[in-house]
Design a protein around this motif. Structure first.
Motif, PDB file in Angstrom:
ATOM      1  N   GLY A  55     -70.606  38.080  18.653  1.00  0.00           N
ATOM      2  CA  GLY A  55     -69.794  39.086  19.308  1.00  0.00           C
ATOM      3  C   GLY A  55     -69.950  40.448  18.672  1.00  0.00           C
ATOM      4  N   ASN A  56     -69.150  41.391  19.140  1.00  0.00           N
ATOM      5  CA  ASN A  56     -69.166  42.735  18.586  1.00  0.00           C
ATOM      6  C   ASN A  56     -68.754  42.689  17.114  1.00  0.00           C
ATOM      7  OD1 ASN A  56     -69.566  45.442  18.615  1.00  0.00           O
ATOM      8  ND2 ASN A  56     -67.916  45.934  20.035  1.00  0.00           N
ATOM      9  N   PHE A  57     -69.253  43.639  16.321  1.00  0.00           N
ATOM     10  CA  PHE A  57     -68.983  43.708  14.881  1.00  0.00           C
ATOM     11  C   PHE A  57     -69.480  42.453  14.165  1.00  0.00           C
ATOM     12  CE2 PHE A  57     -65.387  45.906  17.064  1.00  0.00           C
ATOM     13  CZ  PHE A  57     -65.784  47.210  16.791  1.00  0.00           C
ATOM     14  N   ASP A  58     -70.555  41.831  14.709  1.00  0.00           N
ATOM     15  CA  ASP A  58     -71.195  40.650  14.096  1.00  0.00           C
ATOM     16  C   ASP A  58     -70.249  39.460  13.952  1.00  0.00           C
ATOM     17  OD1 ASP A  58     -73.646  41.960  13.845  1.00  0.00           O
ATOM     18  OD2 ASP A  58     -73.100  42.808  11.908  1.00  0.00           O
ATOM     19  N   THR A  59     -69.293  39.347  14.863  1.00  0.00           N
ATOM     20  CA  THR A  59     -68.394  38.197  14.859  1.00  0.00           C
ATOM     21  C   THR A  59     -69.122  36.966  15.389  1.00  0.00           C
ATOM     22  OG1 THR A  59     -66.526  39.661  15.304  1.00  0.00           O
ATOM     23  CG2 THR A  59     -66.171  37.306  15.656  1.00  0.00           C
ATOM     24  N   GLN A  60     -69.055  35.863  14.651  1.00  0.00           N
ATOM     25  CA  GLN A  60     -69.711  34.626  15.080  1.00  0.00           C
ATOM     26  C   GLN A  60     -68.678  33.677  15.681  1.00  0.00           C
ATOM     27  OE1 GLN A  60     -72.152  32.853  12.059  1.00  0.00           O
ATOM     28  NE2 GLN A  60     -73.421  34.664  11.799  1.00  0.00           N
TER      29      GLN A  60
ATOM     30  N   GLU B 293     -63.497  39.337  26.480  1.00  0.00           N
ATOM     31  CA  GLU B 293     -62.455  39.314  25.455  1.00  0.00           C
ATOM     32  C   GLU B 293     -62.928  38.604  24.187  1.00  0.00           C
ATOM     33  OE1 GLU B 293     -57.949  37.471  24.839  1.00  0.00           O
ATOM     34  OE2 GLU B 293     -58.806  37.627  26.851  1.00  0.00           O
ATOM     35  N   VAL B 294     -63.580  37.457  24.358  1.00  0.00           N
ATOM     36  CA  VAL B 294     -64.035  36.676  23.199  1.00  0.00           C
ATOM     37  C   VAL B 294     -65.106  37.430  22.415  1.00  0.00           C
ATOM     38  CG1 VAL B 294     -65.275  34.579  22.505  1.00  0.00           C
ATOM     39  CG2 VAL B 294     -63.443  34.437  24.191  1.00  0.00           C
ATOM     40  N   LEU B 295     -66.040  38.058  23.132  1.00  0.00           N
ATOM     41  CA  LEU B 295     -67.146  38.755  22.468  1.00  0.00           C
ATOM     42  C   LEU B 295     -66.797  40.186  22.076  1.00  0.00           C
ATOM     43  CD1 LEU B 295     -70.062  37.509  24.755  1.00  0.00           C
ATOM     44  CD2 LEU B 295     -69.653  36.854  22.384  1.00  0.00           C
ATOM     45  N   ASN B 296     -65.677  40.682  22.605  1.00  0.00           N
ATOM     46  CA  ASN B 296     -65.239  42.055  22.313  1.00  0.00           C
ATOM     47  C   ASN B 296     -66.243  43.099  22.808  1.00  0.00           C
ATOM     48  OD1 ASN B 296     -63.339  43.893  21.395  1.00  0.00           O
ATOM     49  ND2 ASN B 296     -64.147  43.937  19.307  1.00  0.00           N
ATOM     50  N   PHE B 297     -66.853  42.800  23.971  1.00  0.00           N
ATOM     51  CA  PHE B 297     -67.705  43.754  24.672  1.00  0.00           C
ATOM     52  C   PHE B 297     -67.104  44.004  26.050  1.00  0.00           C
ATOM     53  CE2 PHE B 297     -71.194  41.982  21.921  1.00  0.00           C
ATOM     54  CZ  PHE B 297     -71.544  43.185  21.302  1.00  0.00           C
ATOM     55  N   SER B 298     -67.357  45.187  26.607  1.00  0.00           N
ATOM     56  CA  SER B 298     -66.946  45.449  27.985  1.00  0.00           C
ATOM     57  C   SER B 298     -67.907  44.739  28.930  1.00  0.00           C
ATOM     58  CB  SER B 298     -66.957  46.954  28.273  1.00  0.00           C
ATOM     59  OG  SER B 298     -68.291  47.443  28.242  1.00  0.00           O
ATOM     60  N   LYS B 299     -67.477  44.563  30.160  1.00  0.00           N
ATOM     61  CA  LYS B 299     -68.338  43.917  31.154  1.00  0.00           C
ATOM     62  C   LYS B 299     -69.620  44.712  31.350  1.00  0.00           C
ATOM     63  CE  LYS B 299     -68.305  42.055  35.865  1.00  0.00           C
ATOM     64  NZ  LYS B 299     -67.500  41.800  37.073  1.00  0.00           N
TER      65      LYS B 299
ATOM     66  N   ASN C  93     -81.993  32.671  45.299  1.00  0.00           N
ATOM     67  CA  ASN C  93     -82.198  33.011  43.887  1.00  0.00           C
ATOM     68  C   ASN C  93     -81.870  31.835  42.969  1.00  0.00           C
ATOM     69  OD1 ASN C  93     -82.886  35.719  44.490  1.00  0.00           O
ATOM     70  ND2 ASN C  93     -80.706  36.222  44.687  1.00  0.00           N
ATOM     71  N   GLN C  94     -82.742  31.605  42.026  1.00  0.00           N
ATOM     72  CA  GLN C  94     -82.507  30.593  41.009  1.00  0.00           C
ATOM     73  C   GLN C  94     -81.855  31.263  39.797  1.00  0.00           C
ATOM     74  OE1 GLN C  94     -85.560  27.430  40.187  1.00  0.00           O
ATOM     75  NE2 GLN C  94     -85.627  28.411  38.184  1.00  0.00           N
ATOM     76  N   MET C  95     -80.742  30.695  39.321  1.00  0.00           N
ATOM     77  CA  MET C  95     -79.996  31.300  38.221  1.00  0.00           C
ATOM     78  C   MET C  95     -79.467  30.212  37.295  1.00  0.00           C
ATOM     79  SD  MET C  95     -77.952  34.381  40.131  1.00  0.00           S
ATOM     80  CE  MET C  95     -78.248  35.533  38.815  1.00  0.00           C
ATOM     81  N   TYR C  96     -78.975  30.652  36.163  1.00  0.00           N
ATOM     82  CA  TYR C  96     -78.346  29.747  35.208  1.00  0.00           C
ATOM     83  C   TYR C  96     -76.856  30.065  35.133  1.00  0.00           C
ATOM     84  CZ  TYR C  96     -83.166  29.038  33.710  1.00  0.00           C
ATOM     85  OH  TYR C  96     -84.513  28.768  33.682  1.00  0.00           O
ATOM     86  N   PHE C  97     -76.047  29.012  35.138  1.00  0.00           N
ATOM     87  CA  PHE C  97     -74.600  29.178  35.026  1.00  0.00           C
ATOM     88  C   PHE C  97     -74.154  28.509  33.728  1.00  0.00           C
ATOM     89  CE2 PHE C  97     -70.228  27.645  36.005  1.00  0.00           C
ATOM     90  CZ  PHE C  97     -69.628  28.894  36.108  1.00  0.00           C
ATOM     91  N   ALA C  98     -73.585  29.297  32.820  1.00  0.00           N
ATOM     92  CA  ALA C  98     -73.180  28.784  31.505  1.00  0.00           C
ATOM     93  C   ALA C  98     -71.669  28.840  31.356  1.00  0.00           C
ATOM     94  CB  ALA C  98     -73.842  29.589  30.396  1.00  0.00           C
ATOM     95  N   LEU C  99     -71.086  27.700  31.018  1.00  0.00           N
ATOM     96  CA  LEU C  99     -69.663  27.603  30.714  1.00  0.00           C
ATOM     97  C   LEU C  99     -69.530  27.400  29.208  1.00  0.00           C
ATOM     98  CD1 LEU C  99     -66.622  27.049  31.237  1.00  0.00           C
ATOM     99  CD2 LEU C  99     -67.241  24.693  31.763  1.00  0.00           C
ATOM    100  N   CYS C 100     -68.833  28.316  28.522  1.00  0.00           N
ATOM    101  CA  CYS C 100     -68.749  28.287  27.057  1.00  0.00           C
ATOM    102  C   CYS C 100     -67.299  28.161  26.610  1.00  0.00           C
ATOM    103  CB  CYS C 100     -69.355  29.565  26.463  1.00  0.00           C
ATOM    104  SG  CYS C 100     -71.070  29.843  26.972  1.00  0.00           S
ATOM    105  N   ARG C 101     -67.022  27.122  25.852  1.00  0.00           N
ATOM    106  CA  ARG C 101     -65.673  26.890  25.352  1.00  0.00           C
ATOM    107  C   ARG C 101     -65.603  27.249  23.865  1.00  0.00           C
ATOM    108  NH1 ARG C 101     -62.451  21.979  27.554  1.00  0.00           N
ATOM    109  NH2 ARG C 101     -62.303  23.596  29.153  1.00  0.00           N
ATOM    110  N   ASP C 102     -64.694  28.119  23.526  1.00  0.00           N
ATOM    111  CA  ASP C 102     -64.488  28.554  22.140  1.00  0.00           C
ATOM    112  C   ASP C 102     -63.961  27.368  21.319  1.00  0.00           C
ATOM    113  OD1 ASP C 102     -63.630  29.687  19.743  1.00  0.00           O
ATOM    114  OD2 ASP C 102     -62.847  31.494  20.684  1.00  0.00           O
ATOM    115  N   ILE C 103     -64.700  26.988  20.267  1.00  0.00           N
ATOM    116  CA  ILE C 103     -64.292  25.830  19.447  1.00  0.00           C
ATOM    117  C   ILE C 103     -64.002  26.244  18.005  1.00  0.00           C
ATOM    118  CG2 ILE C 103     -65.429  24.084  20.870  1.00  0.00           C
ATOM    119  CD1 ILE C 103     -67.772  24.116  18.917  1.00  0.00           C
TER     120      ILE C 103
END
Length: 248
Positions: free
Chosen positions: A78-83, A32-38, A98-108
């Motif tokens: 995001g989509n349409f060059d939204t920052q 939703e935030v990035l305006n891309f589908s999964k 498996n080794q992976m990275y988990f990122a939690l991103c809060r919209d500020i």
């Protein structure tokens, strides 16, 4: 299932990232935030979305508690060059073998807008929205610090309105405020032809900084232009006011 339910309903964006930098799982908020589908996001890498994150994850090491996670601010594209400015917590984890990275991103974005507004209020006059004396002081200090690097002159004009107190006393402070707003507009039209920093210094006083002067004649010409725009009467609350200004 509990974890999936938590991430899917979370207000923050979650990203599960492979060691190759590709997204392997994202939650609905991220979409939703990035305006891309999964489906679109799962075909993308961190380098296509984040500015700092790709470099940050290279320094995370699972063997060191100090380096197993990192907090920082970044920009998501995001989509349409939204920052979208975000606060990120990135952690190196194991899922099975498996080794992976988990990122939690809060919209500020709201936080950044509030910070920008506070900064604007600190350095701008509330009545005219011109820079205030603190803004002018910082510009002067910057010029003085760089004076050895500059070969040009910095001119400045101090001006105040004649008999402004009479307007306040006879028509009231509201009329005085309206007059100051109209004066600021005229002063801006008089100085918009070159790079002039115009500010309200306080009360009925204004200041104009004119960088890169080649001679004193230039600043005299600007003073003459100010006199021209100030000459027509101001219409304030149905009253025509002839207001002159003293300059130096």
């Amino acid at each position: 299932e509990k974890f999936r339910s938590l991430t899917e309903q979370a207000a923050d964006s979650f990203f599960l990232i492979g060691t190759d930098g590709m997204f392997t799982e994202v939650n609905p908020t991220a979409c939703e935030v990035l305006n891309f589908s999964k489906e679109e996001l799962l075909r993308m890498s961190t380098e296509m979305v984040f500015s700092k994150l790709p470099e940050k994850i290279k320094h995370l090491k699972i063997d060191s508690k100090e380096q197993a996670s990192s907090n920082f601010e970044d920009i998501m594209m995001g989509n349409f060059d939204t920052q979208i400015p975000v606060d990120i917590n990135i952690r190196l984890i194991h899922i099975g073998e498996n080794q992976m990275y988990f990122a939690l991103c809060r919209d500020i974005r709201d936080k950044k807008r509030a910070e920008a507004q506070i900064k604007h209020m600190a350095f701008h006059d509330a009545l005219t929205d011109l820079p205030n004396r603190w803004a002018i002081q910082s510009i002067l200090e910057e010029h003085i610090d760089k004076k050895n690097e500059l070969s040009s002159l910095l001119g400045f004009i101090l001006l105040d309105l004649d008999y402004f107190k009479v307007v306040n006393d006879s028509l009231g402070h509201e009329a005085g405020d309206l007059l100051l707003q109209e004066v600021s507009k005229r002063l801006q039209t008089a100085t918009d032809h070159r790079e002039v920093k115009l500010a309200r210094f306080g009360g009925d006083e204004f200041i104009a900084l004119i960088p890169q002067l080649s001679c004193e004649k230039e600043i005299t010409e600007i003073c003459e232009r100010i006199m021209e725009v100030m000459a027509p009467p101001f219409l304030i609350k149905g009253q025509k006011l002839n207001i002159s200004t003293s300059m130096g």
